[in-house]
Design a protein around this motif. Sequence first.
Motif, PDB file in Angstrom:
ATOM      1  N   TYR A 102       0.857  -1.187   0.000  1.00 16.15           N
ATOM      2  CA  TYR A 102       0.000   0.000   0.000  1.00 16.15           C
ATOM      3  C   TYR A 102       0.893   1.238   0.000  1.00 16.15           C
ATOM      4  N   THR A 103       0.693   2.105  -0.992  1.00 19.60           N
ATOM      5  CA  THR A 103       1.489   3.322  -1.119  1.00 19.60           C
ATOM      6  C   THR A 103       0.582   4.530  -0.989  1.00 19.60           C
ATOM      7  N   GLN A 104       0.884   5.388  -0.008  1.00 20.82           N
ATOM      8  CA  GLN A 104       0.106   6.589   0.244  1.00 20.82           C
ATOM      9  C   GLN A 104       0.935   7.827  -0.045  1.00 20.82           C
ATOM     10  N   TYR A 105       0.529   8.611  -1.050  1.00 21.31           N
ATOM     11  CA  TYR A 105       1.249   9.831  -1.414  1.00 21.31           C
ATOM     12  C   TYR A 105       0.670  11.037  -0.694  1.00 21.31           C
ATOM     13  N   ALA A 106       1.533  11.982  -0.377  1.00 22.80           N
ATOM     14  CA  ALA A 106       1.103  13.244   0.213  1.00 22.80           C
ATOM     15  C   ALA A 106       0.143  13.954  -0.732  1.00 22.80           C
ATOM     16  N   GLY A 107      -0.841  14.647  -0.156  1.00 23.72           N
ATOM     17  CA  GLY A 107      -1.793  15.393  -0.965  1.00 23.72           C
ATOM     18  C   GLY A 107      -2.845  14.543  -1.628  1.00 23.72           C
ATOM     19  N   HIS A 108      -2.867  13.234  -1.350  1.00 23.77           N
ATOM     20  CA  HIS A 108      -3.807  12.314  -2.005  1.00 23.77           C
ATOM     21  C   HIS A 108      -4.730  11.676  -0.982  1.00 23.77           C
ATOM     22  N   ARG A 109      -6.006  11.553  -1.350  1.00 25.48           N
ATOM     23  CA  ARG A 109      -6.927  10.764  -0.564  1.00 25.48           C
ATOM     24  C   ARG A 109      -7.002   9.336  -1.114  1.00 25.48           C
ATOM     25  N   ASP A 110      -6.549   9.104  -2.345  1.00 28.83           N
ATOM     26  CA  ASP A 110      -6.524   7.758  -2.902  1.00 28.83           C
ATOM     27  C   ASP A 110      -5.224   7.060  -2.530  1.00 28.83           C
ATOM     28  N   THR A 111      -5.250   5.735  -2.565  1.00 26.35           N
ATOM     29  CA  THR A 111      -4.125   4.900  -2.160  1.00 26.35           C
ATOM     30  C   THR A 111      -3.866   3.860  -3.239  1.00 26.35           C
ATOM     31  N   ASP A 112      -2.594   3.628  -3.565  1.00 26.85           N
ATOM     32  CA  ASP A 112      -2.223   2.609  -4.544  1.00 26.85           C
ATOM     33  C   ASP A 112      -2.091   1.258  -3.852  1.00 26.85           C
ATOM     34  N   VAL A 113      -2.661   0.222  -4.475  1.00 30.10           N
ATOM     35  CA  VAL A 113      -2.554  -1.148  -3.973  1.00 30.10           C
ATOM     36  C   VAL A 113      -1.863  -1.992  -5.039  1.00 30.10           C
ATOM     37  N   ASP A 114      -0.766  -2.631  -4.659  1.00 23.07           N
ATOM     38  CA  ASP A 114      -0.073  -3.555  -5.553  1.00 23.07           C
ATOM     39  C   ASP A 114      -0.024  -4.919  -4.901  1.00 23.07           C
ATOM     40  N   VAL A 115      -0.385  -5.953  -5.666  1.00 25.58           N
ATOM     41  CA  VAL A 115      -0.410  -7.323  -5.175  1.00 25.58           C
ATOM     42  C   VAL A 115       0.627  -8.126  -5.956  1.00 25.58           C
ATOM     43  N   PHE A 116       1.584  -8.701  -5.238  1.00 21.33           N
ATOM     44  CA  PHE A 116       2.655  -9.475  -5.869  1.00 21.33           C
ATOM     45  C   PHE A 116       2.587 -10.930  -5.403  1.00 21.33           C
ATOM     46  N   PHE A 117       2.780 -11.852  -6.352  1.00 25.37           N
ATOM     47  CA  PHE A 117       2.824 -13.278  -6.042  1.00 25.37           C
ATOM     48  C   PHE A 117       4.179 -13.854  -6.432  1.00 25.37           C
ATOM     49  N   ASN A 118       4.571 -14.936  -5.764  1.00 24.47           N
ATOM     50  CA  ASN A 118       5.838 -15.584  -6.102  1.00 24.47           C
ATOM     51  C   ASN A 118       5.684 -16.625  -7.204  1.00 24.47           C
ATOM     52  N   LYS A 119       4.445 -16.860  -7.638  1.00 23.99           N
ATOM     53  CA  LYS A 119       4.173 -17.820  -8.706  1.00 23.99           C
ATOM     54  C   LYS A 119       3.196 -17.208  -9.704  1.00 23.99           C
ATOM     55  N   ASP A 120       3.159 -17.782 -10.893  1.00 22.92           N
ATOM     56  CA  ASP A 120       2.209 -17.347 -11.920  1.00 22.92           C
ATOM     57  C   ASP A 120       0.805 -17.796 -11.514  1.00 22.92           C
ATOM     58  N   VAL A 121      -0.079 -16.827 -11.269  1.00 25.24           N
ATOM     59  CA  VAL A 121      -1.441 -17.152 -10.827  1.00 25.24           C
ATOM     60  C   VAL A 121      -2.483 -16.631 -11.823  1.00 25.24           C
ATOM     61  N   LYS A 122      -2.106 -16.545 -13.102  1.00 28.26           N
ATOM     62  CA  LYS A 122      -3.031 -15.978 -14.092  1.00 28.26           C
ATOM     63  C   LYS A 122      -4.295 -16.821 -14.249  1.00 28.26           C
ATOM     64  N   ASP A 123      -4.232 -18.113 -13.890  1.00 30.08           N
ATOM     65  CA  ASP A 123      -5.417 -18.970 -14.006  1.00 30.08           C
ATOM     66  C   ASP A 123      -6.253 -18.983 -12.727  1.00 30.08           C
ATOM     67  N   CYS A 124      -5.799 -18.293 -11.696  1.00 31.05           N
ATOM     68  CA  CYS A 124      -6.542 -18.225 -10.432  1.00 31.05           C
ATOM     69  C   CYS A 124      -7.455 -16.999 -10.434  1.00 31.05           C
ATOM     70  N   ARG A 125      -8.435 -17.037  -9.570  1.00 25.26           N
ATOM     71  CA  ARG A 125      -9.344 -15.907  -9.429  1.00 25.26           C
ATOM     72  C   ARG A 125      -9.351 -15.426  -7.981  1.00 25.26           C
ATOM     73  N   PHE A 126      -9.436 -14.095  -7.845  1.00 27.35           N
ATOM     74  CA  PHE A 126      -9.414 -13.446  -6.542  1.00 27.35           C
ATOM     75  C   PHE A 126     -10.574 -12.465  -6.489  1.00 27.35           C
ATOM     76  N   SER A 127     -10.650 -11.655  -5.439  1.00 31.62           N
ATOM     77  CA  SER A 127     -11.766 -10.717  -5.335  1.00 31.62           C
ATOM     78  C   SER A 127     -11.350  -9.482  -4.564  1.00 31.62           C
ATOM     79  N   THR A 128     -12.029  -8.397  -4.843  1.00 31.93           N
ATOM     80  CA  THR A 128     -11.922  -7.173  -4.060  1.00 31.93           C
ATOM     81  C   THR A 128     -13.205  -6.379  -4.272  1.00 31.93           C
ATOM     82  N   GLY A 129     -13.315  -5.271  -3.577  1.00 28.19           N
ATOM     83  CA  GLY A 129     -14.510  -4.445  -3.707  1.00 28.19           C
ATOM     84  C   GLY A 129     -14.644  -3.532  -2.509  1.00 28.19           C
TER      85      GLY A 129
END
Length: 408
Positions: free
Chosen positions: A269-296
């Motif tokens: 999670y990266t929070q920049y000054a002057g911003h109310r929005d936040t960047d979310v980056d999700v990293f995996f140690n394996k290729d998970v392109k065939d998997c499904r996840f969720s957010t909301g």
Amino acid sequence: MKRIIICGIMAAVCTSAMAQQTITVSVSNPMKQARTDQPVVVSLKSYGDIRSALVTAGGQEIPCQLDDLDQDEQYDELCFLADLGSKEQKTYTVTLYNEGEPRPYPARVYAEMLMRNDKVKEKNRHNNYIESITARGDCAYSYNLQHHHGVDFESELNGIRIYFDKRQTLDLYGKFKKRLELKETQFYTTKEQKAQGYGDDVLWVGQTFGLGAFRGWDGKEPTMIDPVRSRTQRVISYGPLRSIVEVVDRGWQLPAGQQPSVVNMTLRYTQYAGHRDTDVDVFFNKDVKDCRFSTGIINVKGSEEFSDHKGLRACWGTDYPSTDTVNWKRETVGLAVCLPVRHIASEEPANKDNYAFVVKTDGKHLGYKINYTSANEEFGYHSAREWFDALKEWKREVEQPIVVTVKQ
């Protein structure tokens, strides 16, 4: 007088001797509207062991920040913030040094991890500061290990804590004024602080997504980040221009039927000054392109929903932020999550808990943004229409980032 002049000359000579490289960074705004506090990030991987830096534009010093993302005691990135007018282009000079310390600048963000101090009675005065904590997967109740239940961070506009348990939910702090507050309140605002205009917790999250929590998907509904071999929270950077925190889940067993079945995942999670929005980056140690996840986002009780059906989903609603309806007042919030279309497998119908997306990765990475407002804000939004209109403009900015060109 002569001594001052000589010292000044010697300092200039020493600084010059320390300089490793000078690079030019061109930054341009593709949009017609002016933009402030736009993050400019420069990779330092090809410049050797950089220990300090100076950024200038038009002869003026610009605050900057050096970050060690992989915690190997060598800086990986330089960051500064740019203010740009309509279609404006600016040129910045970056001088990199192999000695010294990062220059100090006023803090515009904050991050904190705390263990409880049993000798401290005031809930906003705890002082057992930590930088990282790991709990085994069989830890009975990791939620109560940290003082405010998990790492927290903020800009002048927002405040977020991430629960240290299988939910890993983001809980929200609503402000009245633009300022940093979490060091003083520690997410437990006193009556005296409230009288002085400090903010407080404004959202009840329960088992929901809260604001953009990342979860598994079993084909029908979201699943928690459980079981895991271990769960870690850590602060990567405290600022002054951006705070970076991470949640690391080792040995996460994905819902049955998915391959790979076990992965390591890092949520940044990266929070920049002057911003109310936040960047979310999700990293995996394996290729998970065939998997499904969720957010909301949580379906706040009685909330009004907005979706452009192209990755931006939001709501505006009012509810108590606690099960204690006597000592807490109802709070009105606007929430939003914004995903690149390529990461969307489906947009799920709203239910009593969530407005959900089923999501997919590019292989080992997924990135998205989260955003929120509290109707308490003197500087923010106070109706669903205002909030949804602001989000449409926000998405236009997200889709038209500033253009950064680095020249050696």
